[in-house]
Scaffold this motif. Structure first.
Motif, PDB file in Angstrom:
ATOM      1  N   ARG A 125       0.789  -1.198  -0.052  1.00  0.00           N
ATOM      2  CA  ARG A 125      -0.143  -0.068  -0.085  1.00  0.00           C
ATOM      3  C   ARG A 125       1.005   1.170  -0.045  1.00  0.00           C
ATOM      4  N   PRO A 126       0.261   2.377  -0.402  1.00  0.00           N
ATOM      5  CA  PRO A 126       1.380   3.718  -0.474  1.00  0.00           C
ATOM      6  C   PRO A 126       1.637   3.853   0.982  1.00  0.00           C
ATOM      7  N   GLY A 127       3.012   4.171   0.839  1.00  0.00           N
ATOM      8  CA  GLY A 127       3.820   4.597   2.233  1.00  0.00           C
ATOM      9  C   GLY A 127       4.239   3.161   3.072  1.00  0.00           C
ATOM     10  N   ALA A 128       3.738   2.097   2.597  1.00  0.00           N
ATOM     11  CA  ALA A 128       4.213   0.887   3.299  1.00  0.00           C
ATOM     12  C   ALA A 128       5.795   0.594   3.146  1.00  0.00           C
ATOM     13  N   ASP A 129       6.355  -0.061   4.401  1.00  0.00           N
ATOM     14  CA  ASP A 129       7.868  -0.225   4.141  1.00  0.00           C
ATOM     15  C   ASP A 129       8.028  -2.044   3.746  1.00  0.00           C
ATOM     16  N   ALA A 130       8.740  -2.095   2.674  1.00  0.00           N
ATOM     17  CA  ALA A 130       8.681  -3.566   2.320  1.00  0.00           C
ATOM     18  C   ALA A 130       9.194  -4.306   3.388  1.00  0.00           C
ATOM     19  N   SER A 131      10.141  -4.054   3.947  1.00  0.00           N
ATOM     20  CA  SER A 131      10.906  -4.925   5.207  1.00  0.00           C
ATOM     21  C   SER A 131       9.775  -5.262   6.111  1.00  0.00           C
ATOM     22  N   THR A 132       8.990  -4.277   6.582  1.00  0.00           N
ATOM     23  CA  THR A 132       8.069  -4.617   7.975  1.00  0.00           C
ATOM     24  C   THR A 132       6.798  -5.211   7.195  1.00  0.00           C
ATOM     25  N   VAL A 133       6.339  -5.066   5.977  1.00  0.00           N
ATOM     26  CA  VAL A 133       5.535  -6.129   5.410  1.00  0.00           C
ATOM     27  C   VAL A 133       5.893  -7.368   5.330  1.00  0.00           C
ATOM     28  N   ALA A 134       7.355  -7.600   4.881  1.00  0.00           N
ATOM     29  CA  ALA A 134       7.622  -9.038   4.816  1.00  0.00           C
ATOM     30  C   ALA A 134       7.614  -9.773   6.056  1.00  0.00           C
ATOM     31  N   ALA A 135       8.178  -8.909   7.094  1.00  0.00           N
ATOM     32  CA  ALA A 135       8.134  -9.695   8.434  1.00  0.00           C
ATOM     33  C   ALA A 135       6.805 -10.137   9.003  1.00  0.00           C
ATOM     34  N   GLY A 136       5.844  -9.110   8.665  1.00  0.00           N
ATOM     35  CA  GLY A 136       4.341  -9.481   9.043  1.00  0.00           C
ATOM     36  C   GLY A 136       3.985 -10.633   8.464  1.00  0.00           C
ATOM     37  N   LEU A 137       4.360 -10.753   6.935  1.00  0.00           N
ATOM     38  CA  LEU A 137       3.863 -11.677   6.420  1.00  0.00           C
ATOM     39  C   LEU A 137       4.300 -13.116   6.788  1.00  0.00           C
ATOM     40  N   ARG A 138       5.615 -13.065   7.111  1.00  0.00           N
ATOM     41  CA  ARG A 138       6.259 -14.504   7.246  1.00  0.00           C
ATOM     42  C   ARG A 138       5.676 -14.680   8.854  1.00  0.00           C
ATOM     43  N   ALA A 139       5.466 -13.848   9.668  1.00  0.00           N
ATOM     44  CA  ALA A 139       4.909 -14.324  11.090  1.00  0.00           C
ATOM     45  C   ALA A 139       3.490 -14.646  10.757  1.00  0.00           C
ATOM     46  N   ALA A 140       2.694 -14.184   9.825  1.00  0.00           N
ATOM     47  CA  ALA A 140       1.188 -14.582   9.668  1.00  0.00           C
ATOM     48  C   ALA A 140       1.444 -16.111   9.226  1.00  0.00           C
ATOM     49  N   ALA A 141       2.242 -16.343   8.083  1.00  0.00           N
ATOM     50  CA  ALA A 141       2.599 -17.787   7.305  1.00  0.00           C
ATOM     51  C   ALA A 141       3.197 -18.845   8.114  1.00  0.00           C
ATOM     52  N   ARG A 142       4.044 -18.508   8.991  1.00  0.00           N
ATOM     53  CA  ARG A 142       4.909 -19.321   9.844  1.00  0.00           C
ATOM     54  C   ARG A 142       4.140 -20.479  10.354  1.00  0.00           C
ATOM     55  N   ALA A 143       2.840 -20.352  10.982  1.00  0.00           N
ATOM     56  CA  ALA A 143       2.200 -21.547  11.439  1.00  0.00           C
ATOM     57  C   ALA A 143       1.669 -22.447  10.486  1.00  0.00           C
ATOM     58  N   SER A 144       1.265 -22.087   9.271  1.00  0.00           N
ATOM     59  CA  SER A 144       0.916 -22.942   8.331  1.00  0.00           C
ATOM     60  C   SER A 144       1.907 -23.744   7.595  1.00  0.00           C
ATOM     61  N   GLY A 145       2.961 -23.017   7.602  1.00  0.00           N
ATOM     62  CA  GLY A 145       4.159 -23.703   6.619  1.00  0.00           C
ATOM     63  C   GLY A 145       4.265 -23.032   5.347  1.00  0.00           C
ATOM     64  N   ALA A 146       3.673 -21.977   4.982  1.00  0.00           N
ATOM     65  CA  ALA A 146       3.541 -21.238   3.973  1.00  0.00           C
ATOM     66  C   ALA A 146       4.690 -20.500   3.809  1.00  0.00           C
TER      67      ALA A 146
END
Length: 834
Positions: A653-674
């Motif tokens: 999204r506009p103004g979003a930091d790529a590294s912060t979003v990546a960390a959030g995605l990995r945290a959300a996906a970690r439990a499922s193995g994605a």
């Protein structure tokens, strides 16, 4: 009066070196044809596989999994992308007959640190009895976190980390060899896989059929038909179909290479005997007698070589079968058969060997039979007219034919040029045309390649140039195997590299997302999708793989891959290569198609069947170019019922930091193995540009190239030995003129390298022409990809190694016999065949 048969036998005894090359080339060619023929014959029938998971089940009821459409020429059928469940009314009727056990199957993946099989599959414990599985140690699962596993890789008490959550192994069952299963409680399996398409019914088959009557497509499986309830029941037939295509292609390449090289070898062998033919003409032999003599020789050599080749093929075919099984190209049970139905490959290979020998020798002897006595003697001294009018005409016609076929394909079906069968067979026409026209090109090529060496101090460079240019037939014959080797290697590897690069460019241009999330086995769970959507700064496009079916021309039921996506989210993460329409025009009543569809005009309505067989009429919202074949249709999730999300593209999204979003995605996906991948890494892993094709295609190309390169390599050695043995007097003359033994050997080696260079240049010419056709096809399909030549990407190593191998074989095969001959005195050698 010349006795043709007696003279032919005498010639075979006295000129055995000349005929040895033809014999070996033909023997090897027939052996290769026998091997591929036996392998092809063994793929015609698949063994009838017995039921596996439901071997002990009384009756299996399966929902509709096939779409059948009536047409004027009969019913057309296609497998559904999303099979339907048994209707609820039918299940209720079945429950009145006896116990109904739903079967649920879902993938299970261990955590990366776990030690165990990588292809686990989950089932409810209640279906274990139908294989049958019996507890070998421990007990059955009782809670949601307890499982039973097959085999001995996990002992009772072991805790497994999986993408379905941590579980404890409480029991094991014996491995039955067809799956690595993990059995959950029925309640837990129902939550993990709520959709069930088949059930086991404990009732009489007749009563079950009566209960489901009136439900189209529902199948009642009993006896041997229960195998259709196993996963991928047609895998053996499909594997054999693929093998049939592979061995058919390999056999076609083997036939082409053998015909090409054997004919060239026979032609060279006959050309070496021009002096002999001239003397026979002076002695009164007629042209017809000369032709019959050569035909008898070819018949004798062909019969013996073909017989030996059939024997070699009989012992070589099992090795090919083992290699195919070990490489995963064939099922584990694949073997070479030896019944009555497997005799035709021997007959076909033997007959082909005889035909090739006769045709090759007849074509080569025709010119010698037509010349007069004095002209034949003059012709024996130097190749002053190496190019006949017939050869020039044949080469020109083949070249023109190749150009016309390419033009027609580009005009009507450019996508067909990108299919494997097409790009494997297409270079053969060009190779034959260039080989026929080679004598026209040999002399200028030789002078060009030796221009610098010929101007260096000493006579070596000049002698190399003049010898190669004067012996045009010899140079063309030796260059022929090199031409085939380089052209096939460059064309096949160059085409795959170009197509891979084109697909990568297509994907890179289309994907605008910053990240791509790939799912665990079985797709994304809804909890994982909710967690991903909650990541701040991330805009998600979750898509599913499905299919749509369309009836074209009223008779052809065509399946087209489709992706289901929300139009607004798709617009934010993907740039579709549209030729008309808009991505945002997609809705539940429309579809995006490509130009390959029969109807592909925006606003036009098209009747389709969805992935579960539902019939719909949708409006065309946008049209994409055909591309390399990955431009499937796009529909909304409402038109892909039952399709699980298998990919999530994430934009910032506009103004979003790529590294912060990546960390959030990995945290959300970690439990499922994605897995969370950057755009570039996902493209590199999914669509590599370095000719790293899928394993099956790579092994298939290796098989085809291996057959061709092995054959042409041996043929190159044969031709070089024949050519060198015919130059004994010439080498002796050099020794008498003052050249040292090492100088003569260096000269022979340099000439061999020059001839290989000529063949390599001709092979590269064929490669360039072939790849130009591929580039033109890609351009016609609106693919934004440049021509990828095999020496600018990974395949350059293969092309360089192939050319270097030809050079090494040619030098060895020419220097070794020359060195053996030069052990004798030059005066004695000069009198040989005087």
């Amino acid at each position: 009066m010349l006795s043709v048969a007696r003279y032919g036998l005498h010639t075979l005894r006295t000129r055995w070196v000349t005929f040895a090359g033809s014999f070996v080339a033909l023997c090897l060619g027939v052996g290769l044809l026998t091997v591929t023929g036996l392998a092809l014959a063994s793929t015609l029938d698949a063994p009838r596989r017995a039921p596996e998971r439901f071997a002990a089940a009384p009756v299996v009821v399966r929902g509709a999994d096939t779409l059948r459409v009536a047409t004027p020429i009969g019913t057309r059928a296609q497998k559904l992308a999303q099979p339907r469940a048994v209707p609820a009314a039918a299940v209720a009727a079945l429950r009145k007959l006896g116990r109904v056990t739903p079967d649920r199957t879902f993938a299970v993946r261990l955590a990366s640190a776990e030690n165990g099989p990588g292809d686990l599959v989950g089932h409810p414990w209640s279906v274990a009895a139908f294989a049958p599985y019996e507890i070998a140690s421990g007990r059955a699962p009782r809670t949601a976190r307890e499982v039973v596993t097959t085999g001995t890789w996990a002992k009772p008490g072991r805790i497994l980390g999986t993408d379905r959550g941590d579980v404890t192994v409480v029991g094991t069952v014996a491995d039955r060899g067809f799956e690595h299963a993990v059995f959950y409680t029925d309640a837990r399996a129902a939550r993990l896989a709520p959709h069930s398409t088949q059930s086991v019914v404990a009732a009489a088959a007749t009563a079950v059929r009566n209960a489901v009557r009136g439900n189209p497509g529902v199948q009642v499986l009993t006896g041997a038909d229960r195998r259709f309830a196993d996963p991928d029941p047609d895998r053996d037939r499909e594997a054999l179909t693929a093998l049939n295509a592979l061995f058919g292609t390999a056999g076609g390449v083997a036939a082409f290479v053998s015909v090409f090289v054997v004919a060239s070898t026979f032609a060279f062998a006959v050309a070496q005997r021009r002096r002999e033919f001239g003397l026979l003409r002076i002695a009164g032999a007629t042209p017809g007698q000369l032709r019959r003599t050569v035909a008898v020789e070819a018949l004798l050599v062909g019969a013996l070589a073909s017989a030996v080749g059939c024997v070699l093929g009989r012992y070589g075919a099992p090795g090919l079968a083992r290699w195919s099984v070990d490489g995963g190209l064939a099922p584990g049970w694949f073997r070479i058969g030896d019944g009555d139905g497997h005799r035709w490959p021997y007959c076909a290979a033997f007959a082909t060997g005889l035909l090739v020998a006769l045709c090759g020798a007849a074509a080569a002897s025709w010119r010698a039979g037509r010349t007069g006595p004095a002209e034949a003697l003059r012709e024996a001294a130097v190749d002053d007219r190496p190019m006949t009018a017939g050869r020039r005409l044949s080469g020109g016609v083949l070249l023109l034919t190749a150009a016309v076929l390419l033009f027609l394909a580009l005009l009507h079906d450019p996508g067909g040029l990108l299919h494997r069968k097409s790009y494997v067979s297409r270079p053969m026409l060009l190779i034959t045309a260039v080989a026929l026209l080679a004598p026209v090109l040999v002399r200028p090529l030789t002078r060009l390649l030796t221009w610098v060496p010929a101007r260096l101090p000493g006579a070596g460079g000049m002698l190399v140039r003049e010898n190669a240019a004067a012996g045009v037939r010899r140079t063309a014959a030796v260059a022929a195997p090199v031409l085939v080797t380089v052209a096939l290697t460059g064309s096949l590897l160059g085409t795959t590299a170009t197509l891979n690069a084109a697909r990568a460019v297509e994907t890179r241009d289309r994907t605008t997302a910053a990240f791509v999330v790939t799912p665990p086995a079985g797709g994304f769970a809804e909890t994982t999708l909710r967690a991903l959507r909650s990541v701040p700064g991330a805009e998600l496009s979750a898509t599913s793989a499905s299919a749509v079916y369309v009836l074209e021309d009223g008779v052809a039921l065509i399946r087209s891959a489709a992706r289901a996506a929300d139009p607004a989210a798709l617009e934010a993460t993907t740039r579709l290569p549209l030729v008309s329409g808009r991505t945002t025009g997609l809705d539940d009543g429309s579809i995006i198609v490509n130009e390959e569809w029969e109807k592909h005009t925006v606003g036009e309505r098209v009747r389709v069947w969805l992935g579960d067989g539902t019939r719909r009429t949708l409006r065309i919202a946008a049209v994409m170019p055909t591309g390399t074949g990955d431009n499937g249709a796009y529909v909304t999730p409402a038109n892909a019922p039952g399709a699980a999300v298998d990919r999530v593209d994430v934009a910032l999204r506009p103004g979003a930091d790529a590294s912060t979003v990546a960390a959030g995605l990995r945290a959300a996906a970690r439990a499922s193995g994605a897995h969370v991948l950057t755009r570039d890494r996902w493209i590199a892993e999914t669509y590599p540009e370095t000719a790293e094709t899928d394993r099956t295609t790579r092994l298939g190309l290796l098989l085809v190239l291996g057959i061709a390169l092995l054959y042409t390599g041996i043929s190159l050695v044969n031709t070089m030995v024949m050519a060198t043995s015919d130059r004994v007097r010439e080498l002796a003359a050099l020794r008498l003129a003052g050249a040292g033994r090492r100088q003569v050997l260096r000269l022979v080696g340099a000439e061999a390298l020059t001839v290989v260079a000529v063949g390599a240049v001709l092979g590269l010419l064929v490669t360039a022409l072939d790849l130009a056709g591929v580039a033109a096809a890609l351009h016609a399909l609106s693919v934004p990809a440049a021509l990828t030549l095999p020496w600018t990407t990974l395949p350059w190593a293969s092309l360089a190694v192939t050319t270097a191998g030809c050079a090494a074989l040619a030098v060895l095969a020419s220097v070794a016999p020359a060195a053996l001959a030069l052990r004798h005195r030059a005066v004695d050698l000069a009198g040989v065949r005087a």
